[in-house]
Design a protein around this motif. Structure first.
Motif, PDB file in Angstrom:
ATOM      1  N   UNK A   6       0.781  -1.163  -0.022  1.00  0.00           N
ATOM      2  CA  UNK A   6      -0.075  -0.140   0.010  1.00  0.00           C
ATOM      3  C   UNK A   6       0.724   1.332   0.011  1.00  0.00           C
ATOM      4  N   UNK A   7       2.077   1.200   0.462  1.00  0.00           N
ATOM      5  CA  UNK A   7       2.773   2.154   0.715  1.00  0.00           C
ATOM      6  C   UNK A   7       3.991   2.352  -0.418  1.00  0.00           C
ATOM      7  N   UNK A   8       3.870   1.382  -1.454  1.00  0.00           N
ATOM      8  CA  UNK A   8       4.760   1.432  -2.384  1.00  0.00           C
ATOM      9  C   UNK A   8       4.178   2.372  -3.396  1.00  0.00           C
ATOM     10  N   UNK A   9       5.051   3.148  -4.274  1.00  0.00           N
ATOM     11  CA  UNK A   9       4.842   4.262  -5.342  1.00  0.00           C
ATOM     12  C   UNK A   9       5.249   3.564  -6.738  1.00  0.00           C
ATOM     13  N   UNK A  10       5.506   2.457  -6.782  1.00  0.00           N
ATOM     14  CA  UNK A  10       5.873   1.577  -7.958  1.00  0.00           C
ATOM     15  C   UNK A  10       5.155   0.262  -8.077  1.00  0.00           C
ATOM     16  N   UNK A  11       4.029  -0.138  -7.216  1.00  0.00           N
ATOM     17  CA  UNK A  11       3.487  -1.037  -7.514  1.00  0.00           C
ATOM     18  C   UNK A  11       2.523  -1.141  -8.430  1.00  0.00           C
ATOM     19  N   UNK A  12       2.483  -2.308  -9.313  1.00  0.00           N
ATOM     20  CA  UNK A  12       1.371  -2.410 -10.604  1.00  0.00           C
ATOM     21  C   UNK A  12       0.942  -3.815 -10.307  1.00  0.00           C
ATOM     22  N   UNK A  13      -0.565  -3.969 -10.274  1.00  0.00           N
ATOM     23  CA  UNK A  13      -0.766  -5.375 -10.524  1.00  0.00           C
ATOM     24  C   UNK A  13      -2.149  -5.284 -11.111  1.00  0.00           C
ATOM     25  N   UNK A  14      -2.447  -6.275 -12.027  1.00  0.00           N
ATOM     26  CA  UNK A  14      -3.556  -6.343 -12.819  1.00  0.00           C
ATOM     27  C   UNK A  14      -4.343  -7.419 -12.980  1.00  0.00           C
ATOM     28  N   UNK A  15      -5.549  -7.889 -13.049  1.00  0.00           N
ATOM     29  CA  UNK A  15      -5.797  -9.242 -13.399  1.00  0.00           C
ATOM     30  C   UNK A  15      -6.531  -9.265 -14.994  1.00  0.00           C
ATOM     31  N   UNK A  16      -6.352  -9.937 -15.566  1.00  0.00           N
ATOM     32  CA  UNK A  16      -7.051  -9.955 -16.795  1.00  0.00           C
ATOM     33  C   UNK A  16      -7.635 -11.453 -17.140  1.00  0.00           C
ATOM     34  N   UNK A  17      -8.857 -11.274 -17.402  1.00  0.00           N
ATOM     35  CA  UNK A  17      -9.364 -12.616 -17.560  1.00  0.00           C
ATOM     36  C   UNK A  17     -10.350 -12.682 -18.714  1.00  0.00           C
ATOM     37  N   UNK A  18     -10.596 -13.763 -19.310  1.00  0.00           N
ATOM     38  CA  UNK A  18     -11.287 -13.756 -20.679  1.00  0.00           C
ATOM     39  C   UNK A  18     -11.903 -15.300 -20.498  1.00  0.00           C
TER      40      UNK A  18
END
Length: 135
Positions: A6-18
């Motif tokens: 939560x404190x990170x300024x460079x975190x990227x996460x995404x879930x892609x579904x199909x």
């Protein structure tokens, strides 16, 4: 770990579904569009696949007297095209949500340099299907 994320300024996460279904029909019911083969919003191909699917399904139903044969033909014609389009999300170079740090930097640099929206050449996969001519 959650607190640091939560404190990170460079975190990227995404879930892609199909949706990947083994069959698009059962009995007297056939699915089309996102109900059968949602390609992921990253491809930008949901509406195109739905329209092509509706056209092919209608054409095959008009061509065959047996609906099960029409459903099989619909899948035979359309499934390779759907699979190609679904795989677009796996390329790791989607414009909207880049999957690598390099792609993210490339996207951000391109956006900073824009003075107007560019006209991108269409991806070859978008036109990989030649629609049959139905009477």
């Amino acid at each position: 770990m959650v607190a640091r994320m939560r404190a990170a300024d460079d975190l990227f996460f995404d879930a892609i579904s199909r949706i990947r279904m083994p069959n698009w029909s059962r009995g007297r019911v056939a699915l089309v569009g996102d109900a059968a083969y949602a390609p992921s919003f990253l491809t930008g191909q949901g509406t195109s696949l739905a329209l092509a699917g509706a056209y092919v399904l209608a054409g095959e139903l008009a061509t065959h007297t047996d609906h099960t044969e029409a459903f099989d033909a619909y899948e035979k014609v359309l499934r390779p095209f759907v699979t190609l389009n679904q795989e677009l999300a796996n390329e790791g170079d989607t414009t909207l949500f880049p999957a690598t740090e390099e792609s993210l930097q490339k996207r951000n640099a391109a956006l900073r340099a824009l003075s107007a929206l560019p006209s991108e050449p269409p991806h070859a996969t978008y036109s990989a299907l030649t629609l049959p001519d139905y009477e």
